[in-house]
Design an enzyme around this catalytic site. Structure first.
Site, mmCIF file in Angstrom:
data_model
loop_
_atom_site.group_PDB
_atom_site.id
_atom_site.type_symbol
_atom_site.label_atom_id
_atom_site.label_comp_id
_atom_site.label_asym_id
_atom_site.label_seq_id
_atom_site.Cartn_x
_atom_site.Cartn_y
_atom_site.Cartn_z
ATOM 1 N N ASN A 12 1.349 -1.029 -0.164
ATOM 2 C CA ASN A 12 0.046 0.006 0.446
ATOM 3 C C ASN A 12 1.178 1.034 0.268
ATOM 4 O O ASN A 12 -0.008 2.269 0.146
ATOM 5 C CB ASN A 12 -0.783 -0.093 0.797
ATOM 6 C CG ASN A 12 -1.760 -2.014 1.191
ATOM 7 O OD1 ASN A 12 -2.419 -1.173 0.057
ATOM 8 N ND2 ASN A 12 -1.929 -2.297 1.854
ATOM 9 N N ARG A 19 -3.271 8.454 0.153
ATOM 10 C CA ARG A 19 -3.996 6.884 0.883
ATOM 11 C C ARG A 19 -3.478 7.702 2.522
ATOM 12 O O ARG A 19 -2.477 8.069 2.762
ATOM 13 C CB ARG A 19 -2.415 6.202 0.702
ATOM 14 C CG ARG A 19 -2.461 5.359 2.475
ATOM 15 C CD ARG A 19 -1.873 3.993 2.103
ATOM 16 N NE ARG A 19 -1.759 3.433 3.218
ATOM 17 C CZ ARG A 19 -1.399 2.293 4.142
ATOM 18 N NH1 ARG A 19 0.371 2.190 3.846
ATOM 19 N NH2 ARG A 19 -0.992 1.732 5.067
ATOM 20 N N TYR A 24 -0.488 10.091 6.792
ATOM 21 C CA TYR A 24 0.920 9.379 5.910
ATOM 22 C C TYR A 24 1.270 10.718 5.502
ATOM 23 O O TYR A 24 2.365 11.157 4.652
ATOM 24 C CB TYR A 24 0.548 8.235 5.194
ATOM 25 C CG TYR A 24 0.232 7.006 5.674
ATOM 26 C CD1 TYR A 24 1.323 6.174 7.086
ATOM 27 C CD2 TYR A 24 -1.198 6.167 5.502
ATOM 28 C CE1 TYR A 24 1.172 5.450 7.070
ATOM 29 C CE2 TYR A 24 -1.324 4.999 6.252
ATOM 30 C CZ TYR A 24 -0.659 4.542 7.300
ATOM 31 O OH TYR A 24 0.130 3.427 7.999
ATOM 32 N N ASN A 76 10.475 -0.706 4.896
ATOM 33 C CA ASN A 76 9.468 0.087 5.882
ATOM 34 C C ASN A 76 8.656 -1.065 5.511
ATOM 35 O O ASN A 76 8.136 -0.992 4.237
ATOM 36 C CB ASN A 76 8.908 0.835 5.215
ATOM 37 C CG ASN A 76 7.589 1.605 5.718
ATOM 38 O OD1 ASN A 76 6.486 0.555 6.578
ATOM 39 N ND2 ASN A 76 6.672 2.514 5.333
ATOM 40 N N ALA A 79 2.666 -3.633 6.452
ATOM 41 C CA ALA A 79 0.650 -4.009 7.313
ATOM 42 C C ALA A 79 2.008 -5.112 7.551
ATOM 43 O O ALA A 79 2.170 -6.037 8.608
ATOM 44 C CB ALA A 79 -0.115 -4.534 6.608
ATOM 45 N N HIS A 102 9.090 3.742 9.608
ATOM 46 C CA HIS A 102 7.825 3.988 9.459
ATOM 47 C C HIS A 102 7.493 5.508 8.981
ATOM 48 O O HIS A 102 8.235 5.949 9.609
ATOM 49 C CB HIS A 102 6.722 3.405 10.383
ATOM 50 C CG HIS A 102 7.090 1.762 11.126
ATOM 51 N ND1 HIS A 102 6.196 0.809 10.059
ATOM 52 C CD2 HIS A 102 7.593 0.984 11.969
ATOM 53 C CE1 HIS A 102 7.040 -0.428 10.029
ATOM 54 N NE2 HIS A 102 7.596 -0.235 11.454
HETATM 55 C C1 DQA Z 1 3.235 2.274 7.944
HETATM 56 C C2 DQA Z 1 2.890 1.501 9.836
HETATM 57 C C3 DQA Z 1 1.859 0.277 9.943
HETATM 58 O O1 DQA Z 1 1.626 0.160 10.629
HETATM 59 C C4 DQA Z 1 1.036 0.100 8.605
HETATM 60 O O2 DQA Z 1 0.381 -1.073 7.939
HETATM 61 C C5 DQA Z 1 1.239 0.879 7.006
HETATM 62 C C6 DQA Z 1 2.813 2.226 6.758
HETATM 63 C C7 DQA Z 1 4.383 3.793 8.454
HETATM 64 O O3 DQA Z 1 5.296 4.031 7.317
HETATM 65 O O4 DQA Z 1 3.822 4.047 8.867
HETATM 66 O O5 DQA Z 1 1.721 0.832 5.562
HETATM 67 O O6 DQA Z 1 4.852 0.707 8.089
#
Ligand code: DQA
Length: 144
Positions: A12, A19, A24, A76, A79, A102
């Site tokens: 994602n 998104r 984010y 990264n 999920a 993250h």
């Molecule tokens: C993430 C945090 C994860 O919990 C989430 O599933 C993501 C993005 C972040 O970069 O903050 O997809 O890795």
């Protein structure tokens, strides 16, 4: 040949920019890639920057980083951070140090995000700062 940083992105993250921008931000993955390339070049490092929505592909790329004798892997896992024993096992199986990143701070979000499997196999974690989380991880990787 400069040594290479693998910067791997999980599911994602290709949708960054649109998104859940309240979590984010609006920076796209292409913008993160460009900033990472610039930061890595300041340190004289080459970058392999990739994204996939598939867990096994991330495992394969960790193995590839090992085979390529990468300087480090910045990941990264999105999920898969919170679910993947396979990624943890891969991180432990390879020689290049793994750094977790993250954009958000999963510790301040839902309970199910508080566990990081890959974190058990990582030497450091940078989180909660958006794009600068990646840049801090590159600085840390360069200093290893
Ligand atoms: C993430 C945090 C994860 O919990 C989430 O599933 C993501 C993005 C972040 O970069 O903050 O997809 O890795």
């Amino acid at each position: 040949m400069p040594s290479t940083l693998f910067i791997l992105n999980g599911p994602n993250l290709n949708l960054l920019g649109t998104r859940e921008p309240e979590i984010y931000g609006t920076t796209t993955l292409a913008e993160i890639e460009a900033a990472c390339a610039g930061k890595a070049h300041e340190h004289g490092l080459a970058v392999e920057f990739r994204q996939t929505n598939h867990e096994g592909t991330l495992v394969d790329w960790l193995h590839e980083a090992h085979a390529a004798d990468a300087k480090a892997v910045i990941i990264n896992a999105a999920a898969y951070t919170h679910t993947s024993v396979a990624l943890l096992d891969a991180a432990k199986a390879i020689t290049p140090p793994v750094i977790e990143v993250h954009l958000s701070d999963p510790q301040t979000r839902e309970d199910f995000r508080h566990v990081s499997y890959i974190g058990e196999g990582a030497v450091a974690c940078f989180k909660g700062k958006g794009l600068p989380s990646y840049l801090d991880a590159i600085d840390a990787a360069a200093a290893l």
